[in-house]
Design an enzyme around this catalytic site. Structure first.
Site, PDB file in Angstrom:
ATOM      1  N   LYS A  22      -2.210   7.635   4.774  1.00 36.65           N
ATOM      2  CA  LYS A  22      -2.446   8.322   3.604  1.00 36.65           C
ATOM      3  C   LYS A  22      -3.548   7.381   2.845  1.00 36.65           C
ATOM      4  O   LYS A  22      -4.743   7.780   2.426  1.00 36.65           O
ATOM      5  CB  LYS A  22      -1.523   8.814   2.738  1.00 36.65           C
ATOM      6  CG  LYS A  22      -2.179   9.138   1.455  1.00 36.65           C
ATOM      7  CD  LYS A  22      -0.693   9.876   0.476  1.00 36.65           C
ATOM      8  CE  LYS A  22       0.033   8.629  -0.149  1.00 36.65           C
ATOM      9  NZ  LYS A  22      -0.429   8.331  -1.432  1.00 36.65           N
ATOM     10  N   ASN A  23      -3.134   6.310   2.451  1.00 34.05           N
ATOM     11  CA  ASN A  23      -3.730   5.275   1.653  1.00 34.05           C
ATOM     12  C   ASN A  23      -5.120   4.453   2.301  1.00 34.05           C
ATOM     13  O   ASN A  23      -6.030   4.336   1.386  1.00 34.05           O
ATOM     14  CB  ASN A  23      -2.834   4.206   0.982  1.00 34.05           C
ATOM     15  CG  ASN A  23      -1.861   5.023  -0.110  1.00 34.05           C
ATOM     16  OD1 ASN A  23      -2.165   5.986  -0.406  1.00 34.05           O
ATOM     17  ND2 ASN A  23      -0.961   4.298  -0.362  1.00 34.05           N
ATOM     18  N   ARG A 123      -0.960   3.200 -15.198  1.00 34.89           N
ATOM     19  CA  ARG A 123      -1.886   3.076 -14.166  1.00 34.89           C
ATOM     20  C   ARG A 123      -3.245   3.180 -14.739  1.00 34.89           C
ATOM     21  O   ARG A 123      -4.113   4.161 -14.154  1.00 34.89           O
ATOM     22  CB  ARG A 123      -1.658   4.095 -12.832  1.00 34.89           C
ATOM     23  CG  ARG A 123      -0.271   3.647 -12.296  1.00 34.89           C
ATOM     24  CD  ARG A 123       0.096   4.670 -11.078  1.00 34.89           C
ATOM     25  NE  ARG A 123      -0.623   4.136  -9.825  1.00 34.89           N
ATOM     26  CZ  ARG A 123      -0.816   5.015  -8.863  1.00 34.89           C
ATOM     27  NH1 ARG A 123       0.063   6.116  -8.922  1.00 34.89           N
ATOM     28  NH2 ARG A 123      -1.490   4.632  -7.661  1.00 34.89           N
ATOM     29  N   ILE A 331       5.239  -4.509  -9.615  1.00 33.49           N
ATOM     30  CA  ILE A 331       3.955  -3.683  -9.206  1.00 33.49           C
ATOM     31  C   ILE A 331       3.949  -2.774 -10.444  1.00 33.49           C
ATOM     32  O   ILE A 331       2.749  -2.516 -11.139  1.00 33.49           O
ATOM     33  CB  ILE A 331       3.427  -3.074  -7.813  1.00 33.49           C
ATOM     34  CG1 ILE A 331       3.706  -4.410  -7.040  1.00 33.49           C
ATOM     35  CG2 ILE A 331       2.195  -2.759  -7.885  1.00 33.49           C
ATOM     36  CD1 ILE A 331       2.725  -5.351  -6.879  1.00 33.49           C
ATOM     37  N   ARG A 401       2.950  15.245  -0.214  1.00 33.26           N
ATOM     38  CA  ARG A 401       1.642  14.608  -0.597  1.00 33.26           C
ATOM     39  C   ARG A 401       1.519  13.424   0.581  1.00 33.26           C
ATOM     40  O   ARG A 401       0.532  12.952   0.648  1.00 33.26           O
ATOM     41  CB  ARG A 401       1.961  14.013  -1.921  1.00 33.26           C
ATOM     42  CG  ARG A 401       1.658  14.935  -2.987  1.00 33.26           C
ATOM     43  CD  ARG A 401       1.499  14.332  -4.696  1.00 33.26           C
ATOM     44  NE  ARG A 401       0.457  13.416  -4.252  1.00 33.26           N
ATOM     45  CZ  ARG A 401       0.130  12.606  -5.561  1.00 33.26           C
ATOM     46  NH1 ARG A 401       0.775  12.859  -6.641  1.00 33.26           N
ATOM     47  NH2 ARG A 401      -0.803  11.953  -5.619  1.00 33.26           N
TER      48      ARG A 401
HETATM   49  C1  EPZ Z   1      -2.567   1.895  -4.432  1.00 30.40           C
HETATM   50  O1  EPZ Z   1      -2.611   2.440  -5.866  1.00 30.40           O
HETATM   51  C2  EPZ Z   1      -1.718   3.114  -3.494  1.00 30.40           C
HETATM   52  N1  EPZ Z   1      -2.605   4.393  -3.774  1.00 30.40           N
HETATM   53  C3  EPZ Z   1      -0.285   3.050  -4.258  1.00 30.40           C
HETATM   54  O2  EPZ Z   1       0.401   3.974  -3.420  1.00 30.40           O
HETATM   55  C4  EPZ Z   1       0.260   1.639  -4.196  1.00 30.40           C
HETATM   56  O3  EPZ Z   1       1.721   1.689  -4.770  1.00 30.40           O
HETATM   57  C5  EPZ Z   1      -0.255   0.773  -5.054  1.00 30.40           C
HETATM   58  O4  EPZ Z   1      -1.946   0.778  -4.325  1.00 30.40           O
HETATM   59  C6  EPZ Z   1       0.043  -0.671  -4.912  1.00 30.40           C
HETATM   60  O5  EPZ Z   1      -0.094  -1.180  -3.379  1.00 30.40           O
HETATM   61  C7  EPZ Z   1      -3.468   4.619  -2.782  1.00 30.40           C
HETATM   62  O6  EPZ Z   1      -3.975   3.756  -2.283  1.00 30.40           O
HETATM   63  C8  EPZ Z   1      -4.053   5.703  -3.199  1.00 30.40           C
HETATM   64  P1  EPZ Z   1      -3.213  -0.968  -7.790  1.00 30.40           P
HETATM   65  P2  EPZ Z   1      -3.413   1.714  -6.968  1.00 30.40           P
HETATM   66  O7  EPZ Z   1      -4.627  -0.762  -8.452  1.00 30.40           O
HETATM   67  O8  EPZ Z   1      -4.709   1.330  -6.370  1.00 30.40           O
HETATM   68  C9  EPZ Z   1      -2.398  -1.989 -12.290  1.00 30.40           C
HETATM   69  C10 EPZ Z   1       1.863   5.758  -2.836  1.00 30.40           C
HETATM   70  O9  EPZ Z   1       3.000   5.986  -2.959  1.00 30.40           O
HETATM   71  N2  EPZ Z   1      -3.672  -1.599 -12.697  1.00 30.40           N
HETATM   72  O10 EPZ Z   1      -2.934  -1.777  -6.598  1.00 30.40           O
HETATM   73  O11 EPZ Z   1      -3.620   2.694  -7.901  1.00 30.40           O
HETATM   74  C11 EPZ Z   1      -1.439  -0.431 -12.022  1.00 30.40           C
HETATM   75  O12 EPZ Z   1      -1.080   0.007 -13.083  1.00 30.40           O
HETATM   76  C12 EPZ Z   1       1.005   5.118  -3.987  1.00 30.40           C
HETATM   77  O13 EPZ Z   1       0.945   5.902  -1.714  1.00 30.40           O
HETATM   78  C13 EPZ Z   1      -4.198  -1.897 -13.773  1.00 30.40           C
HETATM   79  O14 EPZ Z   1      -3.606  -2.283 -14.901  1.00 30.40           O
HETATM   80  O15 EPZ Z   1      -2.695   0.549  -7.197  1.00 30.40           O
HETATM   81  C14 EPZ Z   1      -0.275  -1.235 -11.483  1.00 30.40           C
HETATM   82  O16 EPZ Z   1       0.484  -1.699 -12.163  1.00 30.40           O
HETATM   83  C15 EPZ Z   1       1.465   4.906  -5.278  1.00 30.40           C
HETATM   84  N3  EPZ Z   1      -5.658  -1.667 -13.755  1.00 30.40           N
HETATM   85  C16 EPZ Z   1      -0.957  -2.405 -10.496  1.00 30.40           C
HETATM   86  O17 EPZ Z   1      -2.122  -2.730 -11.204  1.00 30.40           O
HETATM   87  C17 EPZ Z   1      -6.350  -1.290 -12.890  1.00 30.40           C
HETATM   88  O18 EPZ Z   1      -7.824  -1.130 -13.284  1.00 30.40           O
HETATM   89  C18 EPZ Z   1      -1.214  -2.222  -9.101  1.00 30.40           C
HETATM   90  O19 EPZ Z   1      -2.188  -1.415  -9.122  1.00 30.40           O
HETATM   91  C19 EPZ Z   1      -5.619  -1.229 -11.688  1.00 30.40           C
HETATM   92  C20 EPZ Z   1      -4.318  -1.194 -11.523  1.00 30.40           C
END
Ligand code: EPZ
Length: 422
Positions: A22-23, A123, A331, A401
Site C-alpha cells: 500500500k505505502n 502528523r 515514531i 484501507r
Molecule cells: C508513512 O507515513 C506511512 N504512510 C505510515 O504508514 C508509516 O507509519 C510512517 O511512514 C512511518 O514509517 C505511508 O507511507 C502512506 P513519516 P508518513 O513522515 O510519511 C513526523 C500505515 O499504517 N513528521 O515518516 O506520514 C510524523 O508526525 C501508515 O500504513 C513531522 O513531524 O510518516 C511522525 O511522528 C500509518 N513532520 C514522524 O515524523 C513532517 O513533515 C514520522 O512520520 C513529516 C513527519
C-alpha cells in the site's frame, strides 16, 4: 459500518498470498504527474486507500484505469487540467500530500490542502514544505491549503538535511528533485523499501538517482521523464501481520511472496520470542518453536529498525507471551489506542506516554472491541484468533484501507472469521 466476527479456533495452518505494498503504491501513483507518458503499475493492492488516490489523481485530470480486477493500474497525466487537490479528498487520506512535489516540479505551481491529523498523531507536513522551499519553492499557507509556486516555473537542486527521518517528506522531495534544475542531495533520508521501490520506478522513467535505501540520496535533475511499467514491491507490513498468525495461534503459515530482507528486524524479534521464520522458494514459512512465545522488548524505529506499523500487531502477540514485555513507540505520539481494546479481552497493559508494559496472560477472552486505526484493527483480529470465544471488531472500514480480503486469507488457514454487514 461493517464488523468482523472472529472465533478462536486453535492452531492455524496454510498459505497466505501477500499483496503489493500500500505505502509503495501510494507514492508510485503520484509519480505519474511527473511525465506525460503512461505509467503502468502491476501487483497493485486492492484497497480503499488506492481508490482514494485514484479519485484524487482523476480530480486533477489524470487518467487512472484499474485493470485485471485492480491488480494493474494504468496511469497517464498528459492532460492535467486542475492543479488543486481539494480538502474533501485529502482529509480522507494523508498520503494525498504526495501529489504536491510532483505537481510543483512538473507544472511550476500547485495548490494542495493540508492533510488534517489522524488518530495516531498530529502528523504535520513541515518537513515536506521545508524541503520544497530549499528547492526554491514559494509556499503560501492560507485557508488550509498550501499554495506553491516554483519561480521561473522550475525548482532548483539543493542540499536538504532532514532533522529526523520522514518517509513522506523523503518521497515528496525525491519526486520533486527528479525534474529540478541541478543536483539535489537528501540527507537523513528515509531508507524504507517503499523509497527504494519509488526510486527504481523513477529511474525506469529516466530519473538520475543514486543512494536510495541509504540515508543520503543524490538526484541529478533532468528536463523530462518518460513512461514506465513497474511492479509494486511486496507489502512488508501485510507480510509481518500474517507472520504473526501462527505465532499467536500455533500452526504453520507460509506467506507467499515474502522475503526476509523486507522484515529483518521484525523476524529477529520473532526469533527471540521463540518463533521460527524460514525463507522458502515461495515465501516465508513461520511457526512457533515450541509452546507459548517468550516476552521480548520492542522499540519502533525508522527502517531498518522495528516498523511502527507492526507495533500494534506485535503487542497482540506479546499479550499472550510468557513474561513481561516493554514496547516503546518512538515514531508517533498516540499509537497505543489498541491497548484499551486489548484490555477488554483480558490483556494486562500499562501505558505511560510512549511506553507500554505488557504482562502476558495464558489466554485472552473474546469480546466486542472497536478498531481505531488501520493497524490497531488488524491487531484486534489477531487477538481474536487466539482468544477463547467470540470477538467482534467494529468500524472495520479502517481495516479495508490497508488489508485486502482479510477474511478470505485467514479462512484459508482454518480461521473462523466472517464479515457482518453493518
Ligand atoms: C508513512 O507515513 C506511512 N504512510 C505510515 O504508514 C508509516 O507509519 C510512517 O511512514 C512511518 O514509517 C505511508 O507511507 C502512506 P513519516 P508518513 O513522515 O510519511 C513526523 C500505515 O499504517 N513528521 O515518516 O506520514 C510524523 O508526525 C501508515 O500504513 C513531522 O513531524 O510518516 C511522525 O511522528 C500509518 N513532520 C514522524 O515524523 C513532517 O513533515 C514520522 O512520520 C513529516 C513527519
Amino acid at each position: 459500518m461493517d464488523s468482523i466476527l472472529v472465533r478462536g479456533n486453535g492452531a492455524l495452518s496454510g498459505a497466505i498470498p501477500i499483496a503489493g505494498a500500500k505505502n509503495a503504491c501510494l507514492t508510485l501513483m503520484p509519480a505519474t504527474l511527473l511525465s506525460d507518458e503512461p505509467l503502468t503499475l502491476t501487483n497493485a493492492p486492492r484497497l480503499s486507500d488506492i481508490r482514494t488516490m485514484t479519485q484524487l489523481l482523476q480530480s486533477l485530470g489524470a487518467e487512472v484505469a484499474s485493470l485485471q480486477d485492480g491488480l494493474v493500474l494504468a496511469l497517464s497525466s498528459h492532460s492535467i487540467t486542475n492543479h488543486k487537490a481539494d480538502y474533501d479528498i485529502v482529509r480522507k487520506m494523508r498520503a494525498s500530500i504526495l501529489v504536491l512535489g510532483p505537481m510543483l516540479a512538473r507544472y511550476g505551481h500547485a495548490v494542495v490542502s493540508l492533510p488534517g491529523g489522524c488518530a495516531i498523531g498530529a502528523r504535520p507536513v513541515d518537513l515536506h514544505l521545508k524541503a520544497l522551499e530549499a528547492m526554491g519553492a514559494d509556499l503560501d499557507l492560507r485557508d488550509g491549503y498550501v499554495h506553491a509556486k516554483a519561480p521561473g516555473g522550475r525548482l532548483k537542486g539543493a542540499v536538504v538535511e532532514f532533522p529526523f527521518v520522514s518517509v513522506g517528506a523523503t518521497e515528496n522531495a525525491l519526486m520533486a528533485a527528479t525534474l529540478a534544475k541541478g543536483t539535489t542531495v537528501l540527507k537523513n533520508a528515509a531508507r524504507e523499501p517503499e523509497i527504494v521501490d519509488l526510486a527504481r520506478c523513477l529511474k525506469k522513467m529516466g530519473a538520475k538517482i543514486d543512494g536510495e535505501g541509504t540515508s543520503m540520496i543524490t538526484i541529478e535533475g533532468v528536463d523530462r521523464l518518460g513512461g514506465a511499467t513497474h511492479q509494486v514491491v511486496t507489502d512488508r507490513i501485510e507480510l509481518g501481520t500474517y507472520m504473526l498468525v501462527p505465532a499467536i495461534c500455533g500452526g504453520e503459515v507460509e506467506c507467499i511472496g515474502g522475503t526476509l530482507d523486507l522484515v529483518e528486524s521484525f523476524a529477529a524479534k520473532l526469533d527471540a520470542a521463540g518463533v521460527s521464520v524460514t525463507q522458502t522458494n515461495r515465501g516465508l514459512k513461520v511457526s512457533r518453536k515450541n509452546g507459548r512465545v517468550r516476552a521480548v522488548d520492542v522499540m519502533t524505529e525508522p527502517f531498518p529498525g522495528f516498523p511502527t506499523d507492526l507495533q500494534a500487531q506485535m503487542m497482540a502477540l506479546l499479550c499472550t507471551a510468557d513474561g513481561v514485555s516493554v514496547l516503546e513507540e518512538k515514531i508517533f505520539e498516540n499509537r497505543f489506542m489498541h491497548a484499551p481494546e486489548l484490555m477488554r479481552m483480558g490483556a494486562k497493559i500499562d501505558v505511560h506516554g510512549g511506553t507500554a508494559k505488557v504482562t502476558g496472560v495464558e489466554k485472552l477472552k473474546g469480546a466486542p472491541v472497536m478498531a481505531t486505526d488501520l493497524r490497531a484493527s488488524v491487531s484486534l483480529i489477531l487477538a481474536g484468533l487466539a482468544a477463547e470465544g467470540e470477538t467482534v471488531v467494529s468500524r472495520v472500514y479502517h481495516l479495508d484501507r490497508g488489508y485486502e480480503r482479510v477474511e478470505e486469507k485467514l479462512r484459508a488457514c482454518g480461521a473462523h472469521v466472517e464479515r457482518i454487514a453493518g
